[in-house]
Motif scaffolding. Structure first.
Motif, short mmCIF file in Angstrom:
data_model
loop_
_atom_site.label_atom_id
_atom_site.label_comp_id
_atom_site.label_asym_id
_atom_site.label_seq_id
_atom_site.Cartn_x
_atom_site.Cartn_y
_atom_site.Cartn_z
N ASN A 12 123.37 115.10 -48.56
CA ASN A 12 123.85 114.45 -49.78
C ASN A 12 123.60 112.95 -49.67
O ASN A 12 124.52 112.18 -49.48
CB ASN A 12 125.35 114.75 -49.95
CG ASN A 12 125.87 114.25 -51.28
OD1 ASN A 12 125.12 114.08 -52.22
ND2 ASN A 12 127.17 113.99 -51.35
N PRO A 13 122.33 112.54 -49.80
CA PRO A 13 122.00 111.12 -49.59
C PRO A 13 122.70 110.20 -50.59
O PRO A 13 122.77 110.49 -51.79
CB PRO A 13 120.48 111.07 -49.78
CG PRO A 13 120.02 112.47 -49.55
CD PRO A 13 121.13 113.34 -50.06
N ASP A 14 123.24 109.10 -50.08
CA ASP A 14 123.94 108.10 -50.89
C ASP A 14 122.90 107.32 -51.71
O ASP A 14 122.03 106.66 -51.14
CB ASP A 14 124.70 107.17 -49.94
CG ASP A 14 125.54 106.14 -50.67
OD1 ASP A 14 125.05 105.57 -51.67
OD2 ASP A 14 126.68 105.87 -50.24
N PRO A 125 107.78 116.30 -46.95
CA PRO A 125 108.69 116.86 -45.94
C PRO A 125 109.91 117.54 -46.55
O PRO A 125 110.35 117.17 -47.64
CB PRO A 125 109.11 115.64 -45.12
CG PRO A 125 108.90 114.48 -46.03
CD PRO A 125 107.79 114.85 -46.96
N ASP A 126 110.42 118.52 -45.85
CA ASP A 126 111.62 119.22 -46.28
C ASP A 126 112.85 118.43 -45.80
O ASP A 126 113.63 118.90 -44.98
CB ASP A 126 111.63 120.65 -45.71
CG ASP A 126 112.75 121.49 -46.32
OD1 ASP A 126 113.35 121.04 -47.32
OD2 ASP A 126 113.03 122.57 -45.79
N ASN A 127 112.93 117.22 -46.30
CA ASN A 127 114.07 116.33 -45.99
C ASN A 127 114.24 115.43 -47.20
O ASN A 127 113.31 114.73 -47.60
CB ASN A 127 113.78 115.50 -44.73
CG ASN A 127 114.99 114.67 -44.30
OD1 ASN A 127 115.60 113.96 -45.10
ND2 ASN A 127 115.33 114.75 -43.02
N ILE A 172 114.59 98.15 -41.43
CA ILE A 172 115.68 99.13 -41.55
C ILE A 172 115.34 100.35 -40.70
O ILE A 172 114.19 100.80 -40.69
CB ILE A 172 115.89 99.58 -43.02
CG1 ILE A 172 116.51 98.45 -43.85
CG2 ILE A 172 116.77 100.83 -43.09
CD1 ILE A 172 116.67 98.79 -45.34
N VAL A 173 116.34 100.86 -40.00
CA VAL A 173 116.24 102.18 -39.36
C VAL A 173 117.27 103.06 -40.05
O VAL A 173 118.46 102.74 -40.06
CB VAL A 173 116.50 102.12 -37.84
CG1 VAL A 173 116.50 103.53 -37.25
CG2 VAL A 173 115.46 101.25 -37.13
N VAL A 174 116.81 104.15 -40.65
CA VAL A 174 117.72 105.09 -41.30
C VAL A 174 118.17 106.11 -40.27
O VAL A 174 117.36 106.81 -39.67
CB VAL A 174 117.02 105.81 -42.48
CG1 VAL A 174 117.96 106.87 -43.08
CG2 VAL A 174 116.59 104.81 -43.55
N ASP A 175 119.48 106.19 -40.07
CA ASP A 175 120.05 107.21 -39.19
C ASP A 175 120.36 108.42 -40.06
O ASP A 175 121.34 108.44 -40.80
CB ASP A 175 121.32 106.66 -38.53
CG ASP A 175 122.04 107.70 -37.68
OD1 ASP A 175 121.62 108.87 -37.67
OD2 ASP A 175 123.04 107.34 -37.02
N GLY A 176 119.50 109.43 -39.97
CA GLY A 176 119.71 110.67 -40.72
C GLY A 176 120.04 111.82 -39.78
O GLY A 176 119.76 112.98 -40.09
#
Length: 208
Positions: A12-14, A125-127, A172-176
């Motif tokens: 559920n990405p912000d 990608p499936d993300n 930026i590094v996205v922590d997913g």
């Protein structure tokens, strides 16, 4: 200035944080983000300076890059590549998924990314994180995998360790969450002929 580590949940990405990443890309920033395989490093495909920065990080000349694009969906792909009927049907079955398709490039591909090459690598990608970034940006992003100096590990999977390593090279590094350590399956799909270039996470039996 060191990078910012931003937590985004793939389920559920912000939207506000997605926009923050997109604003950074529009300003020529470099971003590390999760995919459905390994963590990737990317920028806006139309920002020449950003592409050159990525090439420096990877230790290659921009003209010799083998970067791929991340697209939001199949309709996005036709803007940058020519896709045969058989390839389109197959891509429709497996995308979004852990595949990179090498296709004939068209003249919409920026010159720096297409120097001396007539093909382009495409990923969906499936993300949701990278796909929503691309959707909000309005065009694809360059993507290249984050390699680890340790060849036994090959790919870094912990976003905090990735941040420690790259915080002075990117914005930026996205922590997913934890990433994978197997790259995508690379498929050459020219003239409706398929050839596995690299066997990765995706099922290769579909292309035989």
């Amino acid at each position: 200035m060191p990078a910012e580590l931003i937590r985004i949940y793939p389920e559920n990405p912000d939207e506000r944080r997605i926009r923050q990443v997109v604003d950074c890309l529009r300003e020529g920033g470099l971003v590390i983000y999760p995919t459905d395989t390994v963590y990737g490093l990317g920028c806006d495909i139309f920002n020449t300076r950003a592409v050159e920065k990525i090439a420096r990080i990877k230790g290659i000349k921009p003209q010799k890059n083998d970067f791929s694009f991340i697209c939001y969906d199949l309709s996005h792909i036709a803007d940058y590549a020519r896709v045969g009927n058989s390839a389109f049907k197959l891509m429709k079955k497996v995308l979004p998924g852990p595949y990179t398709f090498i296709l004939d490039a068209n003249n919409q591909v920026p010159k720096l990314l297409n120097t001396n090459k007539k093909t382009v690598g495409i990923r969906v990608p499936d993300n949701l994180i990278p796909r929503l970034i691309v959707k909000e940006l309005g065009n694809p992003i360059v993507t290249t995998s984050i390699k680890d100096d340790d060849e036994i590990i090959e790919y870094s999977t912990d976003p905090e360790l990735i941040f420690e390593k790259f915080q002075h090279q990117v914005d930026i590094v996205v922590d997913g969450g934890y990433g994978g350590n197997i790259g995508s399956t690379i498929v050459l799909a020219i003239n409706d002929q398929f050839e596995i270039v690299r066997e990765g996470l995706g099922d290769t039996s579909l292309f035989v």
